[in-house]
Design a protein around this motif. Structure first.
Motif, short mmCIF file in Angstrom:
data_model
loop_
_atom_site.label_atom_id
_atom_site.label_comp_id
_atom_site.label_asym_id
_atom_site.label_seq_id
_atom_site.Cartn_x
_atom_site.Cartn_y
_atom_site.Cartn_z
N ALA A 36 32.45 0.41 42.61
CA ALA A 36 31.81 1.61 43.16
C ALA A 36 30.40 1.22 43.65
O ALA A 36 29.40 1.47 42.97
CB ALA A 36 31.73 2.70 42.10
N SER B 283 36.44 5.22 37.67
CA SER B 283 36.18 6.56 37.14
C SER B 283 35.05 7.23 37.89
O SER B 283 35.09 8.45 38.15
CB SER B 283 35.85 6.47 35.64
N LEU C 95 34.29 6.67 41.02
CA LEU C 95 34.83 7.06 42.33
C LEU C 95 35.68 8.32 42.22
O LEU C 95 35.60 9.22 43.06
CB LEU C 95 35.65 5.91 42.92
N LEU C 96 36.50 8.41 41.18
CA LEU C 96 37.32 9.60 40.97
C LEU C 96 36.45 10.82 40.70
O LEU C 96 36.72 11.91 41.18
CB LEU C 96 38.29 9.37 39.79
N ARG C 97 35.39 10.61 39.93
CA ARG C 97 34.47 11.72 39.64
C ARG C 97 33.82 12.23 40.94
O ARG C 97 33.67 13.44 41.15
CB ARG C 97 33.39 11.24 38.64
N GLN C 98 33.47 11.29 41.81
CA GLN C 98 32.88 11.68 43.08
C GLN C 98 33.88 12.50 43.92
O GLN C 98 33.51 13.50 44.53
CB GLN C 98 32.43 10.44 43.87
N GLU C 99 35.13 12.07 43.93
CA GLU C 99 36.14 12.81 44.67
C GLU C 99 36.35 14.22 44.10
O GLU C 99 36.59 15.15 44.83
CB GLU C 99 37.48 12.05 44.65
#
Length: 362
Positions: free
Chosen positions: A28, A356, A358-362
């Motif tokens: 990330a 995680s 990156l997923l949180r950002q999405e």
């Protein structure tokens, strides 16, 4: 190393010990990183050198609480422990989860036994596995047989005589340590390889007990020009060695040994390393990665997942003199960028930490 794996810059040209291994990126790259120091080197009379490295529970709990207060989204914990859900660090992760913060922790490096760490259900526990990218070079025997192994040879090694370590020992040296190619420093100051037998030759050493790079150091100290390191089943590792080195499997090593024993004028050469695709299917669980099931409650499966944890190249803090350190602190020194290749569940956890984020950002 863990922070640059999780969030290192994108497209960074990596030079490791003078070897260019190409451009790399953190998982990330735009993540903002906060680091909290919980591990220290301190005095301990019980240790041989009077010093011990350790991570104190109170410091870890304080850091987790501070990170949550500071507003972080994901916590990377590349430290072992957590064999009980009542462990204070596990409880701190529970409070972090209640605050909406994900903790990602290492499963431990005590495999292949059932020794998984961080067994609580409210955080992610990560095992270590292989990837299919390999820094590799070839060993070419004098009879034309070619074997591909892990290597970071910066240049090819011309054909040279080949000898088994077992046949290159000093008189009176421990045969086990001779086969393992111990350096003088690791053998009480006494060399185990005989320079009269090793000089100008490639030595076949066995992996195990002493450090892998200590073996090539022993060969270099005895005047050898290269090393073939035969694996013990733990898995191939590409590293910068004191002499050109190729790390081969136990099966390949058996063929090489048989060739040397059957040929009084055995020889070999080595190629320069390339970045290739491993012949081993990936991902395969690393032998050192601690296994489950969860010893506290088998209904909660641990580890939760696996991620790359073998031959992980990432940024590290460069070694500094005391003067350079002081200049860094007062802002008059900008340190060089350094890189290193490590393996462990400490290396696999930050892959999931970056994902995680990156997923949180999405």
């Amino acid at each position: 190393h863990t922070s640059t794996t999780a969030g290192g810059n994108a497209g960074v040209d990596v030079i490791m010990s003078g070897v260019n291994v190409g451009a790399m990126s953190g998982v990330a790259p735009r993540a903002r990183i906060a680091s909290y120091k919980v591990c220290w080197t301190y005095n301990d009379a019980a240790e041989a050198d009077g010093m011990r490295n350790g991570c104190f529970t109170g410091d870890s709990v304080a850091a987790i609480e501070k990170a949550v207060t500071d507003g972080v989204h994901v916590i990377n914990f590349s430290i072992s422990g957590g064999t009980s859900i009542t462990d204070p660090v596990e409880q701190a992760f529970f409070n972090a989860a209640n605050a909406g913060v994900l903790a990602v922790a290492s499963a431990g490096n005590d495999g292949p036994g059932n020794q998984v760490a961080h067994i609580s259900p409210w955080h992610a526990t990560i095992g270590a596995s292989t990837h299919n990218r390999e820094l590799q070079a070839d060993v070419v025997l004098g009879n034309g047989q070619r074997f591909t192994g892990a290597s970071m040879n910066a240049a090819p090694l011309p054909n040279a005589p080949l000898i088994l370590a077992e046949a290159a020992g000093m008189d009176g040296a421990d045969p086990t340590r001779v086969a393992l190619c111990y350096s003088a420093a690791e053998n009480g100051g006494r060399a185990v390889l005989d320079p009269d037998k090793v000089r100008g030759k490639i030595v076949v050493c066995t992996r195990g007990t002493n450090a892998r790079v200590d073996k090539s150091l022993a060969v270099a100290q005895a005047g050898g020009v290269g090393m073939i390191q035969v694996d013990n089943g733990t898995g191939l590792v590409a590293e910068v060695h004191s002499v050109p080195t190729v790390h081969v499997t136990a099966e390949q090593g058996a063929v090489i040994r048989a060739y040397v024993r059957a040929n009084g004028s055995a020889s070999a050469s080595m190629t320069k390393f390339v970045i290739g695709t491993s012949a081993v299917k990936a991902p395969i669980m690393a032998n050192f990665s601690s296994r489950g099931p969860n010893r506290y409650d088998a209904n909660v499966l641990k580890p939760d997942m696996t991620a790359p944890g073998v031959d992980i190249i990432a940024g590290v803090s460069p070694e500094l003199t005391l003067e350079q350190r002081d200049n860094l602190i007062n802002g008059t020194l900008v340190p060089d960028v350094a890189f290193a290749s490590y393996q462990g569940t400490s290396m696999s956890a930050p892959h999931v930490t970056g994902l995680s984020a990156l997923l949180r950002q999405e």
